[in-house]
Write a protein that holds these residues in place. Structure first.
Motif, PDB file in Angstrom:
ATOM      1  N   LYS A 164      43.147  44.319  51.498  1.00 28.96           N
ATOM      2  CA  LYS A 164      42.819  45.468  52.348  1.00 28.96           C
ATOM      3  C   LYS A 164      41.411  45.987  52.056  1.00 28.96           C
ATOM      4  O   LYS A 164      40.683  46.376  52.967  1.00 28.96           O
ATOM      5  N   ILE A 165      41.032  45.995  50.777  1.00 27.28           N
ATOM      6  CA  ILE A 165      39.676  46.439  50.430  1.00 27.28           C
ATOM      7  C   ILE A 165      38.642  45.451  50.970  1.00 27.28           C
ATOM      8  O   ILE A 165      37.610  45.840  51.524  1.00 27.28           O
ATOM      9  N   SER A 166      38.935  44.151  50.821  1.00 25.13           N
ATOM     10  CA  SER A 166      37.985  43.121  51.269  1.00 25.13           C
ATOM     11  C   SER A 166      37.787  43.128  52.780  1.00 25.13           C
ATOM     12  O   SER A 166      36.759  42.665  53.276  1.00 25.13           O
ATOM     13  N   GLU A 167      38.754  43.658  53.515  1.00 26.98           N
ATOM     14  CA  GLU A 167      38.611  43.780  54.962  1.00 26.98           C
ATOM     15  C   GLU A 167      37.648  44.898  55.352  1.00 26.98           C
ATOM     16  O   GLU A 167      37.126  44.923  56.465  1.00 26.98           O
ATOM     17  N   LYS A 168      37.397  45.809  54.407  1.00 26.13           N
ATOM     18  CA  LYS A 168      36.578  46.975  54.699  1.00 26.13           C
ATOM     19  C   LYS A 168      35.175  46.906  54.099  1.00 26.13           C
ATOM     20  O   LYS A 168      34.266  47.583  54.558  1.00 26.13           O
ATOM     21  N   LYS A 169      35.014  46.118  53.034  1.00 26.75           N
ATOM     22  CA  LYS A 169      33.702  46.024  52.406  1.00 26.75           C
ATOM     23  C   LYS A 169      33.560  44.694  51.680  1.00 26.75           C
ATOM     24  O   LYS A 169      34.545  44.025  51.390  1.00 26.75           O
ATOM     25  N   LYS A 170      32.321  44.327  51.388  1.00 27.79           N
ATOM     26  CA  LYS A 170      32.063  43.066  50.698  1.00 27.79           C
ATOM     27  C   LYS A 170      32.457  43.208  49.231  1.00 27.79           C
ATOM     28  O   LYS A 170      32.031  44.146  48.550  1.00 27.79           O
ATOM     29  N   VAL A 171      33.249  42.260  48.747  1.00 26.51           N
ATOM     30  CA  VAL A 171      33.691  42.295  47.358  1.00 26.51           C
ATOM     31  C   VAL A 171      33.513  40.916  46.723  1.00 26.51           C
ATOM     32  O   VAL A 171      33.491  39.888  47.404  1.00 26.51           O
ATOM     33  N   LEU A 172      33.381  40.917  45.409  1.00 26.09           N
ATOM     34  CA  LEU A 172      33.360  39.699  44.620  1.00 26.09           C
ATOM     35  C   LEU A 172      34.688  39.564  43.888  1.00 26.09           C
ATOM     36  O   LEU A 172      35.212  40.561  43.372  1.00 26.09           O
ATOM     37  N   MET A 173      35.234  38.362  43.824  1.00 28.91           N
ATOM     38  CA  MET A 173      36.520  38.146  43.183  1.00 28.91           C
ATOM     39  C   MET A 173      36.513  36.824  42.430  1.00 28.91           C
ATOM     40  O   MET A 173      35.878  35.861  42.874  1.00 28.91           O
ATOM     41  N   ASP A 174      37.248  36.754  41.317  1.00 30.70           N
ATOM     42  CA  ASP A 174      37.441  35.481  40.636  1.00 30.70           C
ATOM     43  C   ASP A 174      38.539  34.686  41.345  1.00 30.70           C
ATOM     44  O   ASP A 174      39.174  35.169  42.292  1.00 30.70           O
ATOM     45  N   ASP A 175      38.760  33.462  40.897  1.00 30.68           N
ATOM     46  CA  ASP A 175      39.695  32.587  41.604  1.00 30.68           C
ATOM     47  C   ASP A 175      41.128  33.106  41.592  1.00 30.68           C
ATOM     48  O   ASP A 175      41.863  32.957  42.578  1.00 30.68           O
ATOM     49  N   PHE A 176      41.542  33.703  40.477  1.00 35.67           N
ATOM     50  CA  PHE A 176      42.907  34.233  40.410  1.00 35.67           C
ATOM     51  C   PHE A 176      43.104  35.343  41.434  1.00 35.67           C
ATOM     52  O   PHE A 176      44.103  35.379  42.158  1.00 35.67           O
ATOM     53  N   THR A 177      42.128  36.228  41.509  1.00 39.36           N
ATOM     54  CA  THR A 177      42.205  37.327  42.474  1.00 39.36           C
ATOM     55  C   THR A 177      42.179  36.801  43.902  1.00 39.36           C
ATOM     56  O   THR A 177      42.933  37.264  44.767  1.00 39.36           O
ATOM     57  N   ILE A 178      41.329  35.811  44.168  1.00 46.84           N
ATOM     58  CA  ILE A 178      41.279  35.206  45.504  1.00 46.84           C
ATOM     59  C   ILE A 178      42.624  34.584  45.865  1.00 46.84           C
ATOM     60  O   ILE A 178      43.097  34.703  47.009  1.00 46.84           O
TER      61      ILE A 178
END
Length: 240
Positions: A164-178
């Motif tokens: 939901k956050i990534s739909e609203k703004k650009k975020v960086l994530m590691d592979d587990f989070t992705i």
């Protein structure tokens, strides 16, 4: 913003959260209980790792309730177990609760170096996202897990928040989070995803099927519980 998801309370133990926001999730059932109790008018909740600590705080206060579980079952001598359905307005409005659970309260204590600590479950996903969006601080979502292991119920909820956050703004994530974000994207029915998972199956086996239905309800309320100065209070009043 960088978003990182931790799979269990143990992973948070030696991590430095300074400068970051933390969201703690224990869907089955500690954070669901906390949200429900505050929604129904509890004044505040004191979370503790150990049973002895909760009992000592209750004795110090000379008021309030003891709540908690070990292995999913109510602790002997406590007023409440860990079923959110116990925490009705009639019973807990205006009261203080001293609480200890196997995983959730431990996850909170292990995250204390964070700038802000918020409490989440499926019940308040959208409100948590809105709160996190108020800041550009990096976010760590701490899943309580089960006995220091990955738990699908918490991780799916964490994935929903990250998505939901990534739909609203650009975020960086590691592979587990992705991976958990993608799980959330393609999970159309929470119950179907979780019903064969270990912790879900265990709670069903010991008689808490009604709890499971309640705990998996999305956006039942709009409160944002915050842990600060060793207590959890409601930072946004429910509109329900």
């Amino acid at each position: 913003m960088r978003i990182e998801i931790l799979a269990s309370a143990k992973e948070a133990l030696n991590k430095n959260f300074k400068g970051k926001n933390v969201v703690v999730i224990d869907v089955l059932r500690a954070t669901t209980v906390m949200i429900t109790a505050l929604k129904n008018g509890a004044e505040k909740i004191y979370p503790f790792k150990e049973i002895k600590e909760a009992v000592e705080k209750r004795e110090e206060l000379k008021d309030g309730f003891l709540a908690g579980e070990r292995k999913g079952l109510k602790i002997e001598g406590f007023d409440f177990g860990n079923s959110p359905l116990e925490f009705t307005e009639e019973k807990i409005k205006g009261k203080v609760i001293c609480m200890t659970t196997s995983n959730g309260t431990r996850a909170i204590e292990n995250s204390q170096s964070a700038d802000n600590i918020y409490i989440a479950s499926y019940l308040n996903v959208t409100s948590i996202v809105e709160k996190i969006m108020e800041s550009d601080k990096d976010l760590v979502i701490v899943c309580a897990g089960t006995d220091d292991e990955f738990s699908l119920d918490d991780s799916l909820c964490a994935g929903i928040i990250a998505n939901k956050i990534s739909e609203k703004k650009k975020v960086l994530m590691d592979d587990f989070t992705i991976s958990l974000q993608n799980l959330a994207k393609f999970s159309k029915n929470i119950k179907e995803v979780l019903e064969e998972s270990k912790h879900y199956s265990y709670l069903k086996k010991i008689g808490y099927e009604s709890d499971l239905e309640y705990c998996l309800t999305l956006d039942l309320c709009d409160i944002v519980p915050e842990y600060k100065n060793q207590e959890i209070t409601n930072k946004k009043a429910s509109l329900s």
